[in-house]
Design an enzyme around this catalytic site. Sequence first.
Site, mmCIF file in Angstrom:
data_model
loop_
_atom_site.group_PDB
_atom_site.id
_atom_site.type_symbol
_atom_site.label_atom_id
_atom_site.label_comp_id
_atom_site.label_asym_id
_atom_site.label_seq_id
_atom_site.Cartn_x
_atom_site.Cartn_y
_atom_site.Cartn_z
ATOM 1 N N ASP A 161 -4.937 3.389 0.786
ATOM 2 C CA ASP A 161 -3.681 3.983 1.226
ATOM 3 C C ASP A 161 -2.699 4.147 0.076
ATOM 4 O O ASP A 161 -1.935 5.109 0.036
ATOM 5 C CB ASP A 161 -3.039 3.126 2.330
ATOM 6 N N ASP A 221 -12.220 4.734 6.651
ATOM 7 C CA ASP A 221 -11.217 4.589 7.692
ATOM 8 C C ASP A 221 -10.093 5.574 7.394
ATOM 9 O O ASP A 221 -10.238 6.458 6.554
ATOM 10 C CB ASP A 221 -10.717 3.144 7.816
ATOM 11 N N GLU A 223 0.809 -1.230 0.000
ATOM 12 C CA GLU A 223 0.000 0.000 0.000
ATOM 13 C C GLU A 223 0.835 1.270 0.000
ATOM 14 O O GLU A 223 0.302 2.372 0.162
ATOM 15 C CB GLU A 223 -0.949 -0.003 1.213
#
Length: 724
Positions: free
Chosen positions: A459, A630, A431
């Site tokens: 991410d 998130d 990521e």
Amino acid sequence: MTEHVQVGGLKVAKVLLDFVNTEALPETGIEAAAFWNGADKLIHELAPKNKALLAKRDDFQARIDAWHQSNAGKAHDAAAYKAFLQEIGYLLPEAADFEATTQNVDEEIARMAGPQLVVPVMNARFALNASNARWGSLYDALYGTDAISEEGGAEKGRGYNKVRGDKVIAFARAFLDEAAPLAAGSHVDSTSYKIVDGVLIVGLKGGSNTGLRDDAQLIGFQGEASEPNAILLKHNGLHFEIQIDATSPVGQTDAAGVKDVLMEAALTTIMDCEDSIAAVDADDKVVVYRNWLGLMKGDLSEEVSKGGTSFTRTMNPDRVYTSPKGEPVTLHGRSLLFVRNVGHLMTIDAILDNQGNEVPEGILDGLLTSLAAIHNLKGTSRANSRTGSLYIVKPKMHGPEEVAFTNELFGRIEEVLNLPRNTLKVGIMDEERRTTINLKACIKAASERVVFINTGFLDRTGDEIHTSMEAGPVVRKAQMKGEKWIGAYENSNVDIGLKCGLQGRAQIGKGMWAMPDLMASMLEQKIAHPLAGANTAWVPSPTAAALHALHYHKVDVFARQAELAQRAPASVDDILTIPLAPNTNWTPEQIQNELDNNSQGILGYVVRWIDQGVGCSKVPDINDVGLMEDRATLRISSQHIANWLRHGVVNEQQVMESLKRMAPVVDRQNANDALYRPLAPDFDNNIAFQAAVELVIEGTKQPNGYTEPVLHRRRREFKAKNGL
């Protein structure tokens, strides 16, 4: 103020010390003095290495920023850029060929393909639901979601709607015909199921009998062979169960008395200590570790109130059947659990070193989650791994040096806890861009431990924007998925994983379906993940897991991987293609829409994080569509605005106006939450609003664009201000 107790060269928060000494250590065979002496030595020897790796990240970013600044105003020279990255050691030479040698891997990871949940371990109810989501009702998943249309009188309503129920039954029968076809006829016409001489016999309308096209698909049954209440079948390595009860409300309407089809669904679950939780101090961390300890002991429970009644939720037992030969068959009743530790970036005051510095939180997570797992490794009635392994997902690692550091850390933890070498397995999340372009070397750095690699849009995109912050303005967020780099990144992950011998040893995973209410769309689109060669992919709920399991019956992932292994590997040059906007002649309306969309998403997530300590939740977007948010989604949105701000697409006044205009929208969306504190109109004194502003206005200064430093500091500020 956190109360600390001196333990050797460490100052340990009393709440953490008490938890470790009175709850985690007993019955592990490890004395408190030995544990804390080992932790003391490990922390003081490895924390400086951790710090040096973070400094190297900053140095790389500074050099990349300077290169782009020195080439400002010129057309991007991809060849020169690649050569520069090689020269500074950001892009390394390709590692020599090798194959991973990971041993003692559970079959859910090595030899099965199916859905994976990621849940906040800080929430015991969510953790238990996920653990128990290894098996899920197909009928419930279909009936309760938009997977079944409400057209033609099939509305959900309050009571049971037979029209809708019939649609569910028809869907399930079609699945049975596809996954367990009969030698003749169709499950649609079934009137009975029974076992005769170890073979499934299916009665059909008209009085004829038939069996399975492949008798080997029958694995077992429950009840009497002549009148079973459950038939266990297997296809593409996944089990499913035809449940029979002619006296049940649904079974009464079914010619064969079938009341449900139970799917083997969430094969694995990542219990998350990272992006989906808000743990900022010792008190929070103890909640996290206590829940994980309960999962490892098998005794985690939670009082749940539902429909006016209360009950205690616990971890499901294993499932027991009788084989066609009359022998007992036991299947795991729970999802195989990973635990995701935090990355290398953050420190925490739960422990202070001999200089009074906060210790790296990732080191603390490694020690404490591994200590808790000893209870499971020693054997409990609710076993997790049956091969003596602990599976730790390690996020946000930048390149092979950081993976090698994790490998060293895990080895040192094994020494402290007296565990055999390579008990701790590692999941490498692909990521960050420096990991993507050096993935082969990253896997090699943990080749005896690796059990998981995965990709995801979130991410990785945040890092893409931040790494190339000085290169110019990036495309609009919705266009990012269509950019050249992301397709190459997704393919490269699978290509390299297969080349490194992960098939049969590890999961190659794909990212989250972020819209938990849109299951019809998920059924249509998420089959792309197994088709891409992923033997697991993330889903947002147990219901979604039961539905996503259908895709693994449609696609033989391991056969698909064998096909993909023959293709030409994805190009590093494509991965390094920066997602720059070809021009910035967007209309004012387009710019405002982008700004408002990002601002609303940022505020909707941050206000729950700061005020309520909720790290992951379904946050309505600007169109009131619920999205799973998130810190990864927050990283994208904040970095996107920061990028446009840096390059003059928008100015600070526009950003502030957008945030203030979106705040009442977020307040309206949360109006039914009794715990919610409005963002508007006192913006200057609202800590959550100020955190959102800081994430955007100071976005270029955040390390690698991460949101944790701001969120943690502001959450601590909120807790202190409100006496929490």
